[in-house]
Design a protein around this motif. Structure first.
Motif, mmCIF file in Angstrom:
data_model
loop_
_atom_site.group_PDB
_atom_site.id
_atom_site.type_symbol
_atom_site.label_atom_id
_atom_site.label_comp_id
_atom_site.label_asym_id
_atom_site.label_seq_id
_atom_site.Cartn_x
_atom_site.Cartn_y
_atom_site.Cartn_z
ATOM 1 N N LEU A 1 23.273 4.745 8.566
ATOM 2 C CA LEU A 1 22.083 5.594 8.475
ATOM 3 C C LEU A 1 21.601 5.993 9.868
ATOM 4 C CD1 LEU A 1 20.077 3.751 5.662
ATOM 5 C CD2 LEU A 1 21.476 5.829 5.437
ATOM 6 N N GLU A 2 21.632 5.054 10.796
ATOM 7 C CA GLU A 2 21.176 5.326 12.159
ATOM 8 C C GLU A 2 22.081 6.349 12.855
ATOM 9 O OE1 GLU A 2 19.139 2.617 15.467
ATOM 10 O OE2 GLU A 2 21.185 1.989 14.981
ATOM 11 N N VAL A 3 23.386 6.196 12.701
ATOM 12 C CA VAL A 3 24.333 7.131 13.308
ATOM 13 C C VAL A 3 24.153 8.525 12.706
ATOM 14 C CG1 VAL A 3 26.800 7.711 13.454
ATOM 15 C CG2 VAL A 3 26.040 5.402 14.004
ATOM 16 N N LEU A 4 23.995 8.586 11.390
ATOM 17 C CA LEU A 4 23.788 9.885 10.746
ATOM 18 C C LEU A 4 22.484 10.533 11.206
ATOM 19 C CD1 LEU A 4 25.024 9.020 7.156
ATOM 20 C CD2 LEU A 4 26.089 10.652 8.750
ATOM 21 N N ALA A 5 21.433 9.742 11.326
ATOM 22 C CA ALA A 5 20.140 10.278 11.749
ATOM 23 C C ALA A 5 20.209 10.858 13.157
ATOM 24 C CB ALA A 5 19.061 9.198 11.675
ATOM 25 N N ARG A 6 21.051 10.313 13.991
ATOM 26 C CA ARG A 6 21.173 10.778 15.374
ATOM 27 C C ARG A 6 22.175 11.923 15.541
ATOM 28 N NH1 ARG A 6 20.989 5.355 19.110
ATOM 29 N NH2 ARG A 6 19.082 4.500 18.219
ATOM 30 N N SER A 7 22.876 12.256 14.475
ATOM 31 C CA SER A 7 23.914 13.286 14.529
ATOM 32 C C SER A 7 23.321 14.668 14.275
ATOM 33 C CB SER A 7 24.983 12.995 13.470
ATOM 34 O OG SER A 7 25.577 11.753 13.734
ATOM 35 N N PRO A 8 23.962 15.696 14.822
ATOM 36 C CA PRO A 8 23.490 17.056 14.550
ATOM 37 C C PRO A 8 23.453 17.319 13.044
ATOM 38 C CG PRO A 8 25.168 17.062 16.264
ATOM 39 C CD PRO A 8 25.121 15.670 15.701
ATOM 40 N N LYS A 9 22.364 17.851 12.584
ATOM 41 C CA LYS A 9 22.150 18.160 11.163
ATOM 42 C C LYS A 9 22.240 16.921 10.269
ATOM 43 C CE LYS A 9 24.890 22.040 11.307
ATOM 44 N NZ LYS A 9 25.614 23.120 10.637
ATOM 45 N N SER A 10 22.171 15.735 10.849
ATOM 46 C CA SER A 10 22.215 14.465 10.099
ATOM 47 C C SER A 10 23.439 14.356 9.214
ATOM 48 C CB SER A 10 20.940 14.291 9.277
ATOM 49 O OG SER A 10 19.813 14.225 10.115
ATOM 50 N N GLU A 11 24.572 14.802 9.728
ATOM 51 C CA GLU A 11 25.816 14.726 8.974
ATOM 52 C C GLU A 11 26.988 14.498 9.905
ATOM 53 O OE1 GLU A 11 25.899 18.582 7.064
ATOM 54 O OE2 GLU A 11 27.041 19.436 8.715
ATOM 55 N N LEU A 12 28.010 13.852 9.356
ATOM 56 C CA LEU A 12 29.251 13.622 10.087
ATOM 57 C C LEU A 12 30.421 13.685 9.114
ATOM 58 C CD1 LEU A 12 28.439 10.529 12.348
ATOM 59 C CD2 LEU A 12 28.941 12.844 13.134
ATOM 60 N N ARG A 13 31.564 14.104 9.623
ATOM 61 C CA ARG A 13 32.793 13.961 8.837
ATOM 62 C C ARG A 13 33.032 12.468 8.623
ATOM 63 N NH1 ARG A 13 37.030 17.831 8.444
ATOM 64 N NH2 ARG A 13 36.352 19.879 9.143
ATOM 65 N N MET A 14 33.660 12.156 7.527
ATOM 66 C CA MET A 14 33.926 10.753 7.211
ATOM 67 C C MET A 14 34.693 10.063 8.347
ATOM 68 S SD MET A 14 32.686 9.882 4.179
ATOM 69 C CE MET A 14 33.711 8.711 3.325
ATOM 70 N N GLN A 15 35.677 10.766 8.930
ATOM 71 C CA GLN A 15 36.458 10.180 10.023
ATOM 72 C C GLN A 15 35.592 9.886 11.237
ATOM 73 O OE1 GLN A 15 37.019 13.017 8.189
ATOM 74 N NE2 GLN A 15 38.908 13.922 8.948
ATOM 75 N N GLU A 16 34.632 10.779 11.508
ATOM 76 C CA GLU A 16 33.739 10.570 12.648
ATOM 77 C C GLU A 16 32.832 9.365 12.406
ATOM 78 O OE1 GLU A 16 32.839 14.887 14.539
ATOM 79 O OE2 GLU A 16 32.176 14.607 12.454
ATOM 80 N N LEU A 17 32.322 9.245 11.189
ATOM 81 C CA LEU A 17 31.481 8.095 10.860
ATOM 82 C C LEU A 17 32.284 6.808 10.992
ATOM 83 C CD1 LEU A 17 28.750 7.006 9.915
ATOM 84 C CD2 LEU A 17 29.522 7.382 7.556
ATOM 85 N N ALA A 18 33.499 6.820 10.501
ATOM 86 C CA ALA A 18 34.370 5.645 10.616
ATOM 87 C C ALA A 18 34.581 5.273 12.079
ATOM 88 C CB ALA A 18 35.712 5.905 9.938
ATOM 89 N N SER A 19 34.784 6.269 12.918
ATOM 90 C CA SER A 19 34.991 6.027 14.341
ATOM 91 C C SER A 19 33.745 5.433 14.999
ATOM 92 C CB SER A 19 35.377 7.337 15.029
ATOM 93 O OG SER A 19 35.531 7.145 16.406
ATOM 94 N N HIS A 20 32.574 5.984 14.691
ATOM 95 C CA HIS A 20 31.319 5.466 15.252
ATOM 96 C C HIS A 20 31.092 4.009 14.854
ATOM 97 C CE1 HIS A 20 29.314 8.829 17.219
ATOM 98 N NE2 HIS A 20 29.748 9.622 16.251
ATOM 99 N N LEU A 21 31.424 3.680 13.609
ATOM 100 C CA LEU A 21 31.162 2.340 13.089
ATOM 101 C C LEU A 21 32.312 1.371 13.325
ATOM 102 C CD1 LEU A 21 29.524 3.365 9.691
ATOM 103 C CD2 LEU A 21 28.363 2.678 11.812
ATOM 104 N N ARG A 22 33.414 1.877 13.867
ATOM 105 C CA ARG A 22 34.617 1.074 14.094
ATOM 106 C C ARG A 22 35.125 0.472 12.785
ATOM 107 N NH1 ARG A 22 34.512 3.743 18.217
ATOM 108 N NH2 ARG A 22 34.361 2.899 20.296
#
Length: 137
Positions: A40-61
Motif C-alpha cells: 500500500l505504501e509503495v502504491l501510494a508513493r507511485s505516480p497515479k497510485s499504480e504500478l505494473r505487477m512486475q514493478e510492485l514485485a521488484s519494489h517488495l523483493r
C-alpha cells in the motif's frame, strides 16, 4: 574484533525483531500484514497510485507468484484493484483504491510509533545511526 558474519547475523536479528513487532501491530490494529502495508505504501508513493505487477514485485523483493497472492488479498479487502494497461492488454496494473489509501493513512501513525519503539528495544537506532554516519563519509 567482530567478523563480518557476526555483524551480519546481528543486523538480521535486529531487522527480524523489528519486523515482527511491526507485523504484530499492523495485524492487531489494522487487519493487514507487513507485506500488505508495504505494498500500500509503495502504491501510494507511485505516480497515479499504480504500478505494473512486475514493478510492485521488484519494489517488495517478491517473486511474481508471491506478489499475485498478496494483490489478491488486497483486492478481497477492497484496498486495490487490477487494471489492464490500455496500450498493452497483457500488462496488468495494481491500483490503490480510496479505501486502500484510507487504511494506509490510518495505519501509518501506528506503524511509525511501533517502528520507533522496536528500534529502541532491539538496538536498531544504533545501527541506523552508524549507517547514517557511513553514508555521510
Amino acid at each position: 574484533m567482530l567478523k563480518s558474519s557476526d555483524s551480519w547475523l546481528n543486523l538480521t536479528q535486529v531487522v527480524a525483531n523489528v519486523e515482527s513487532a511491526l507485523a504484530s501491530v499492523l495485524q492487531a490494529r489494522h487487519g493487514i500484514g507487513l507485506s500488505e502495508y508495504r505494498a500500500l505504501e509503495v502504491l501510494a508513493r507511485s505516480p497515479k497510485s499504480e504500478l505494473r505487477m512486475q514493478e510492485l514485485a521488484s519494489h517488495l523483493r517478491l517473486n511474481q507468484s508471491s506478489v499475485s497472492r498478496l494483490v489478491e488479498r488486497l483486492e478481497r479487502e477492497g484496498l486495490t484493484i487490477r487494471d489492464l494497461c490500455p496500450a498493452d492488454k497483457r500488462g496488468v496494473y495494481t491500483v490503490l483504491t480510496k479505501e486502500g489509501r484510507a487504511r494506509l493513512e490510518r495505519a501509518q501513525p501506528d506503524y511509525e510509533n511501533a517502528l520507533d519503539a522496536a528500534l529502541v528495544e532491539h538496538g536498531g537506532q544504533r545501527l541506523l545511526a552508524a549507517q547514517g554516519e557511513a553514508g555521510a563519509r
